[in-house]
Design a protein around this motif. Structure first.
Motif, PDB file in Angstrom:
ATOM      1  N   UNK A 196      47.017 -20.837  25.995  1.00 27.95           N
ATOM      2  CA  UNK A 196      46.409 -21.340  25.672  1.00 27.95           C
ATOM      3  C   UNK A 196      46.914 -22.395  26.133  1.00 27.95           C
ATOM      4  N   UNK A 197      45.593 -23.987  27.182  1.00 27.93           N
ATOM      5  CA  UNK A 197      46.295 -24.483  27.663  1.00 27.93           C
ATOM      6  C   UNK A 197      45.772 -26.061  26.297  1.00 27.93           C
ATOM      7  N   UNK A 198      46.915 -27.649  25.932  1.00 28.14           N
ATOM      8  CA  UNK A 198      46.420 -27.842  24.882  1.00 28.14           C
ATOM      9  C   UNK A 198      45.596 -29.333  25.338  1.00 28.14           C
ATOM     10  N   UNK A 199      45.032 -29.600  24.716  1.00 26.40           N
ATOM     11  CA  UNK A 199      44.175 -30.892  25.196  1.00 26.40           C
ATOM     12  C   UNK A 199      44.349 -32.117  23.787  1.00 26.40           C
ATOM     13  N   UNK A 200      44.110 -32.553  24.467  1.00 30.34           N
ATOM     14  CA  UNK A 200      44.082 -33.757  23.653  1.00 30.34           C
ATOM     15  C   UNK A 200      42.987 -34.754  23.316  1.00 30.34           C
ATOM     16  N   UNK A 201      42.802 -34.679  24.681  1.00 30.23           N
ATOM     17  CA  UNK A 201      41.126 -35.962  25.402  1.00 30.23           C
ATOM     18  C   UNK A 201      39.701 -35.152  24.997  1.00 30.23           C
ATOM     19  N   UNK A 202      38.674 -35.661  24.684  1.00 34.08           N
ATOM     20  CA  UNK A 202      37.576 -35.368  25.482  1.00 34.08           C
ATOM     21  C   UNK A 202      36.955 -35.310  26.537  1.00 34.08           C
ATOM     22  N   UNK A 203      37.271 -34.856  27.154  1.00 39.47           N
ATOM     23  CA  UNK A 203      37.643 -35.581  28.611  1.00 39.47           C
ATOM     24  C   UNK A 203      36.630 -34.888  29.792  1.00 39.47           C
ATOM     25  N   UNK A 204      35.587 -35.911  30.834  1.00 39.19           N
ATOM     26  CA  UNK A 204      34.763 -35.810  31.767  1.00 39.19           C
ATOM     27  C   UNK A 204      34.850 -34.555  32.713  1.00 39.19           C
ATOM     28  N   UNK A 205      34.427 -33.300  32.524  1.00 40.93           N
ATOM     29  CA  UNK A 205      34.428 -31.968  33.396  1.00 40.93           C
ATOM     30  C   UNK A 205      33.997 -32.350  34.863  1.00 40.93           C
ATOM     31  N   UNK A 206      33.014 -33.146  35.067  1.00 38.09           N
ATOM     32  CA  UNK A 206      32.204 -33.875  36.368  1.00 38.09           C
ATOM     33  C   UNK A 206      32.362 -35.271  36.588  1.00 38.09           C
ATOM     34  N   UNK A 207      31.930 -35.321  37.885  1.00 37.88           N
ATOM     35  CA  UNK A 207      31.357 -36.449  38.424  1.00 37.88           C
ATOM     36  C   UNK A 207      30.503 -37.422  37.270  1.00 37.88           C
ATOM     37  N   UNK A 208      29.566 -36.286  37.559  1.00 31.68           N
ATOM     38  CA  UNK A 208      28.401 -36.781  36.710  1.00 31.68           C
ATOM     39  C   UNK A 208      28.646 -37.534  35.501  1.00 31.68           C
ATOM     40  N   UNK A 209      29.730 -37.370  34.541  1.00 30.78           N
ATOM     41  CA  UNK A 209      30.511 -37.358  33.321  1.00 30.78           C
ATOM     42  C   UNK A 209      28.623 -36.509  32.147  1.00 30.78           C
ATOM     43  N   UNK A 210      28.246 -35.673  32.348  1.00 32.20           N
ATOM     44  CA  UNK A 210      27.209 -35.120  31.511  1.00 32.20           C
ATOM     45  C   UNK A 210      27.635 -34.473  30.432  1.00 32.20           C
ATOM     46  N   UNK A 211      28.876 -33.827  31.013  1.00 36.67           N
ATOM     47  CA  UNK A 211      30.186 -32.795  30.055  1.00 36.67           C
ATOM     48  C   UNK A 211      30.508 -32.213  29.976  1.00 36.67           C
ATOM     49  N   UNK A 212      31.465 -32.160  28.593  1.00 32.69           N
ATOM     50  CA  UNK A 212      32.677 -33.016  28.126  1.00 32.69           C
ATOM     51  C   UNK A 212      33.090 -31.375  27.618  1.00 32.69           C
ATOM     52  N   UNK A 213      34.943 -31.663  28.011  1.00 38.11           N
ATOM     53  CA  UNK A 213      35.678 -30.839  27.622  1.00 38.11           C
ATOM     54  C   UNK A 213      35.571 -29.849  26.690  1.00 38.11           C
ATOM     55  N   UNK A 214      35.199 -30.575  25.558  1.00 34.46           N
ATOM     56  CA  UNK A 214      35.658 -29.682  24.033  1.00 34.46           C
ATOM     57  C   UNK A 214      33.897 -29.203  23.797  1.00 34.46           C
ATOM     58  N   UNK A 215      33.019 -29.353  23.967  1.00 34.71           N
ATOM     59  CA  UNK A 215      32.144 -28.895  23.924  1.00 34.71           C
ATOM     60  C   UNK A 215      31.967 -27.887  24.766  1.00 34.71           C
ATOM     61  N   UNK A 216      32.484 -27.967  25.816  1.00 33.06           N
ATOM     62  CA  UNK A 216      32.290 -26.725  26.862  1.00 33.06           C
ATOM     63  C   UNK A 216      32.847 -26.118  26.906  1.00 33.06           C
ATOM     64  N   UNK A 217      34.273 -25.990  25.880  1.00 33.38           N
ATOM     65  CA  UNK A 217      35.159 -24.348  25.524  1.00 33.38           C
ATOM     66  C   UNK A 217      34.488 -24.483  23.948  1.00 33.38           C
ATOM     67  N   UNK A 218      33.771 -24.994  23.240  1.00 34.75           N
ATOM     68  CA  UNK A 218      33.035 -24.342  21.972  1.00 34.75           C
ATOM     69  C   UNK A 218      31.800 -23.494  22.666  1.00 34.75           C
TER      70      UNK A 218
END
Length: 132
Positions: free
Chosen positions: A110-132
């Motif tokens: 379990x890796x804790x995350x606080x911020x919904x950061x961008x996952x790539x350089x294009x800033x199209x995908x965010x962490x929380x949506x990808x994890x869902x």
């Protein structure tokens, strides 16, 4: 698993200390880098220390990986129904650690995350949506 810095700045003659920080006046704090892996039960009761590495922990990812492997090894000594979960902070969000976990037999991660950061350089995908 987590890392901490133990300051020995009040003991300047202690040999083998690392620089662990620097203040606004550029004074360097000296001490020990400590990375510990402890086992807790589901109620948070400490059961013991699995690993305690100190000194210049480099690279830090190696300490996280060693702790994860220790947890998996320890899990093989427990009843099969016992779930072993390694909780790490955002510093453990690294490909090497996530890839290692996929090869383990019993330890979960379990890796804790606080911020919904961008996952790539294009800033199209965010962490929380990808994890869902």
């Amino acid at each position: 698993m987590d890392a901490m810095k133990m300051s020995y700045s009040t003991r300047p003659k202690t040999p083998g200390l690392d620089v662990i920080g620097q203040n606004q006046t550029s004074a360097k704090a000296r001490g020990i880098h400590l990375h510990a892996t402890i086992a807790l039960n589901q109620k948070g009761l400490p059961l013991g220390v699995l690993r305690c590495a100190y000194g210049q922990v480099s690279p830090k990812i190696r300490s996280w990986m060693d702790g994860l492997q220790d947890a998996d090894e320890m899990a093989t000594t427990l009843p099969r129904k016992t779930k072993v979960i390694c909780v790490m902070d955002r510093e453990a969000d690294a490909f090497e650690i996530l890839a290692l976990q996929r090869t383990l037999k019993r330890a979960h991660l379990l890796v804790r995350a606080k911020h919904n950061r961008h996952l790539n350089d294009e800033k199209q995908q965010r962490l929380f949506l990808a994890m869902r």
